[in-house]
Design a protein around this motif. Structure first.
Motif, mmCIF file in Angstrom:
data_model
loop_
_atom_site.group_PDB
_atom_site.id
_atom_site.type_symbol
_atom_site.label_atom_id
_atom_site.label_comp_id
_atom_site.label_asym_id
_atom_site.label_seq_id
_atom_site.Cartn_x
_atom_site.Cartn_y
_atom_site.Cartn_z
ATOM 1 N N THR A 140 0.833 -1.208 0.000
ATOM 2 C CA THR A 140 0.000 0.000 0.000
ATOM 3 C C THR A 140 0.866 1.256 0.000
ATOM 4 O O THR A 140 0.605 2.215 -0.746
ATOM 5 N N LEU A 141 1.905 1.254 0.810
ATOM 6 C CA LEU A 141 2.782 2.424 0.877
ATOM 7 C C LEU A 141 3.585 2.614 -0.409
ATOM 8 O O LEU A 141 3.843 3.750 -0.824
ATOM 9 N N LEU A 142 3.969 1.522 -1.050
ATOM 10 C CA LEU A 142 4.658 1.627 -2.335
ATOM 11 C C LEU A 142 3.765 2.311 -3.364
ATOM 12 O O LEU A 142 4.219 3.132 -4.169
ATOM 13 N N HIS A 143 2.480 1.992 -3.338
ATOM 14 C CA HIS A 143 1.533 2.597 -4.272
ATOM 15 C C HIS A 143 1.256 4.062 -3.942
ATOM 16 O O HIS A 143 1.122 4.905 -4.842
ATOM 17 N N THR A 144 1.144 4.372 -2.662
ATOM 18 C CA THR A 144 0.667 5.708 -2.283
ATOM 19 C C THR A 144 1.786 6.714 -2.002
ATOM 20 O O THR A 144 1.582 7.925 -2.167
ATOM 21 N N HIS A 145 2.957 6.228 -1.567
ATOM 22 C CA HIS A 145 4.011 7.159 -1.173
ATOM 23 C C HIS A 145 5.361 6.898 -1.838
ATOM 24 O O HIS A 145 6.287 7.685 -1.642
ATOM 25 N N ASP A 187 2.175 -4.050 -6.696
ATOM 26 C CA ASP A 187 1.198 -5.002 -7.227
ATOM 27 C C ASP A 187 1.575 -6.433 -6.846
ATOM 28 O O ASP A 187 0.725 -7.228 -6.411
ATOM 29 N N LEU A 188 2.845 -6.764 -7.029
ATOM 30 C CA LEU A 188 3.321 -8.116 -6.746
ATOM 31 C C LEU A 188 3.192 -8.447 -5.268
ATOM 32 O O LEU A 188 2.615 -9.490 -4.899
ATOM 33 N N LEU A 189 3.709 -7.586 -4.405
ATOM 34 C CA LEU A 189 3.668 -7.865 -2.965
ATOM 35 C C LEU A 189 2.239 -7.966 -2.456
ATOM 36 O O LEU A 189 1.913 -8.856 -1.659
ATOM 37 N N GLY A 190 1.392 -7.056 -2.909
ATOM 38 C CA GLY A 190 0.005 -7.064 -2.437
ATOM 39 C C GLY A 190 -0.741 -8.309 -2.867
ATOM 40 O O GLY A 190 -1.507 -8.892 -2.075
#
Length: 275
Positions: A140-145, A187-190
């Motif tokens: 989530t943090l990779l996507h948002t921040h 995407d992968l981690l989530g």
């Protein structure tokens, strides 16, 4: 040693490392890992042929749409890669996510699997276990921040707990924020954090091949209890507890290589006796 791209029927190219000679072992990396993680963990010199397939989205292999990231899909890709190498029957194993892939293959493709090695498993049989929640939070943090998410994660309740109880887990997770293409990595981690091996405990209990399960303490992502439980329900499984990576990384690596080497040599000896 050879390292080459193998193209799957859907056009995806996967990087495949093929090293050594002897009985084939397909040994897989963990989530976010690659061929180097396996090379650092596997016994040297090896008394077998070791193959590692970098899963979609890992290492030099192609990325994929998020819906193509799954443990079941990665397992299917390994069978396709094994077919391309002419490997009809092999030992399968892996670390963390690699262990989940290996367990699935042992159950769903028993005609192909001769023995099983599960190192620091992060799943039992259910999807989205609590111990994988840090990966979902990092995603989530990779996507948002993006890169700024590193400090947010480090100062979060999860990050603070990991710093105290499992610093090696924290170091791995923080390392994700230093990589390229952070959205694709998210995407992968989530996707994998919410997935599972897609097998049942009843199927695990019905396994009838030689098996090794390895675990250690000081690890929240790969709970000691998961490894111990799998060792207890796989008939005849060999259990090995090794030095925690967070306590002594060099001793951890040496212990892991030693227990895998002993297992592989015992398997080879039994194959020679049987034939």
């Amino acid at each position: 040693m050879s390292e080459a791209m193998t193209q799957l029927p859907d056009g995806t190219s996967l990087n495949v490392v093929d090293v050594g000679t002897g009985y084939p072992v397909i040994f897989q990396h963990g989530l976010g890992g690659d061929r180097h993680q396996v090379a650092d963990s596997f016994p040297e010199p090896i008394a077998c042929r070791r193959v590692t397939v970098e899963c979609r989205g890992h290492g030099l292999s192609d990325k994929a749409a998020v819906e193509r990231y799954s443990i079941a899909g990665f397992a299917d890709d390994i069978i396709a890669a094994a077919d391309s190498l002419g490997l009809q029957r092999f030992i399968v194993g892996g670390i963390s996510m690699g262990a989940a892939i290996a367990l699935r293959l042992a159950i769903t493709r028993p005609e192909r699997i001769a023995a099983l090695m599960l190192v620091r498993p992060a799943w039992l049989t259910e999807p989205a276990p609590d111990n994988m929640r840090p990966f979902a939070e990092a995603a989530t943090l990779l996507h948002t921040h993006g890169r700024e998410g590193r400090e947010i994660f480090a100062s979060s309740p999860t990050g603070i707990r990991l710093a105290t109880e499992a610093p090696d887990n924290l170091a791995s997770l923080l390392g994700f924020f230093e990589r390229d293409d952070l959205h694709a990595l998210g995407d992968l981690l989530g996707a994998i954090a919410l997935d599972g091996p897609g097998v049942t405990e009843e199927q695990v209990r019905a396994l009838s091949i030689p098996a090794l399960v390895v675990g250690h303490t000081h690890d929240l992502v790969h709970p000691w209890a998961y490894a111990r439980q799998l060792a207890g329900i796989i008939p005849g499984a060999r259990w090995a507890e090794i030095t925690p990576k967070a306590v002594d990384k060099a001793r951890y690596a040496a212990d892991l290589r030693a227990v895998m080497d002993a297992f592989l040599r015992k398997f080879a000896a039994s194959e020679e006796t049987r034939t």
